[in-house]
Design an enzyme around this catalytic site. Structure first.
Site, PDB file in Angstrom:
ATOM      1  CB  SER A   5       7.638   5.693  12.484  1.00  0.00           C
ATOM      2  OG  SER A   5       8.539   6.762  12.719  1.00  0.00           O
ATOM      3  CB  THR A  12      -0.938   0.018   1.226  1.00  0.00           C
ATOM      4  OG1 THR A  12      -0.173   0.170   2.431  1.00  0.00           O
ATOM      5  CG2 THR A  12      -1.748  -1.265   1.294  1.00  0.00           C
ATOM      6  N   GLY A  13       0.362   2.291  -0.633  1.00  0.00           N
ATOM      7  CA  GLY A  13       1.098   3.549  -0.689  1.00  0.00           C
ATOM      8  C   GLY A  13       2.472   3.389  -1.313  1.00  0.00           C
ATOM      9  CB  SER A  14       3.810   0.857  -3.256  1.00  0.00           C
ATOM     10  OG  SER A  14       2.658   0.412  -3.952  1.00  0.00           O
ATOM     11  CB  THR A  15       2.888   5.894  -6.299  1.00  0.00           C
ATOM     12  OG1 THR A  15       2.647   6.853  -5.260  1.00  0.00           O
ATOM     13  CG2 THR A  15       1.612   5.137  -6.609  1.00  0.00           C
ATOM     14  CB  ILE A  62       9.638   3.695   2.448  1.00  0.00           C
ATOM     15  CG1 ILE A  62      10.735   4.552   3.092  1.00  0.00           C
ATOM     16  CG2 ILE A  62       9.665   2.280   3.029  1.00  0.00           C
ATOM     17  CD1 ILE A  62      10.534   4.782   4.585  1.00  0.00           C
ATOM     18  CE1 TYR A  72       3.924   9.204  10.541  1.00  0.00           C
ATOM     19  CE2 TYR A  72       5.680   9.540  12.147  1.00  0.00           C
ATOM     20  CZ  TYR A  72       5.210   8.936  11.001  1.00  0.00           C
ATOM     21  OH  TYR A  72       6.015   8.062  10.310  1.00  0.00           O
TER      22      TYR A  72
END
Length: 264
Positions: A141, A13-16, A19, A154
């Site tokens: 994180s 996911t979120g890989s465009t 990281i 966050y």
């Protein structure tokens, strides 16, 4: 040590970019079939194109879906109903003082950083259990352990990711499926580059030097004294996604450059 993921399907996911993109590339280089995800078709198409220039094109596909909502997750599930490897990388971050952070911001961060991983895991994990093998990896994180005063919202979501990954590891114990969290520290991804671009333009120094200065000023406990590369983070994720990591589950695996000042 040879990592071979032939026959495995990985959803990242979120890989465009950043990281997530580095993880997708590393998995595809290990012969996994990789599903790239982002919010907009144009960014997904561009990431797929770039990846296909570097690996076997048949190993890469993409799904545009906003996973910060239940409907967006459902769109991804319809397009990709099976995954052997799930990397819950999607996340948002941003500096904001606690007293200025609205309910809307808190809820948006929770939806994207926590609930996307909840929904993705709830859908894919049962099918992994049925097949007797699977890997779920949460990108937490060092901020989940070392809550930053300038983005508490966050840090709280990244602590939640740690709790979620540990609880899920216990829930799927004995099934052949592992669940782990990877904790990057300061990493020179596209987002960090944008944050440091003004300083880089003003000083004329290479972006790596500017990032190292940022780390020394704001994360002085860093042992490596610099920002990691996205590839360095991806290397750990690819190992954890592989059959070689079968004895590792329920772990919080730090690739933080030593920022968190503990031996545990």
């Amino acid at each position: 040590m040879q990592i071979d993921l032939t026959g495995k399907t990985a959803v990242v996911t979120g890989s465009t970019a950043g990281i997530g993109y580095a993880i997708a590339l590393g998995l595809a280089q290990s012969n996994a079939r990789v599903v790239v995800n982002g919010r907009t078709p144009s960014r997904v198409d561009e990431a797929v194109r770039r990846l296909r220039d570097e690996v076997d094109p048949s190993l890469v596909s993409g799904v545009a879906a906003d996973l910060g909502s239940a409907s967006g997750c459902a769109a991804l599930f319809e397009a990709e109903p099976l995954a052997d490897i799930l990397v819950n990388n999607l996340g948002v971050y941003g500096l904001e003082d606690f007293f200025d952070t609205s309910d809307e911001t808190w809820l948006r961060f929770f939806e994207v950083n926590v609930m996307a991983g909840v929904r993705m895991s709830r859908f894919y994990l049962p099918k992994m259990i049925e097949r007797g093998w699977g890997r779920v990896i949460f990108l937490s994180s060092e901020s989940g352990l070392n809550i930053p005063a300038d983005m508490i919202h966050y840090g709280v979501t990244k602590t939640a990711d740690l709790a979620l990954s540990r609880g899920l590891a216990k829930r799927v114990a004995g099934t052949g499926v592992t669940v782990n969290a990877v904790l990057p520290g300061p990493t020179l991804s596209e987002g960090v580059w944008v944050m440091l671009q003004a300083e880089q333009s003003k000083s004329g120094r290479p972006i790596e030097e500017v990032a190292a200065g940022f780390v020394k000023a704001h994360r002085p406990s860093s042992i490596i004294g610099r920002a990691a590369t996205a590839e360095e983070v991806a290397n750990l994720v690819v190992y954890v996604a592989s059959p070689l990591s079968s004895a590792t589950t329920g772990a919080a695996l730090r690739v933080d450059g030593g920022v968190v000042d503990t031996i545990a």
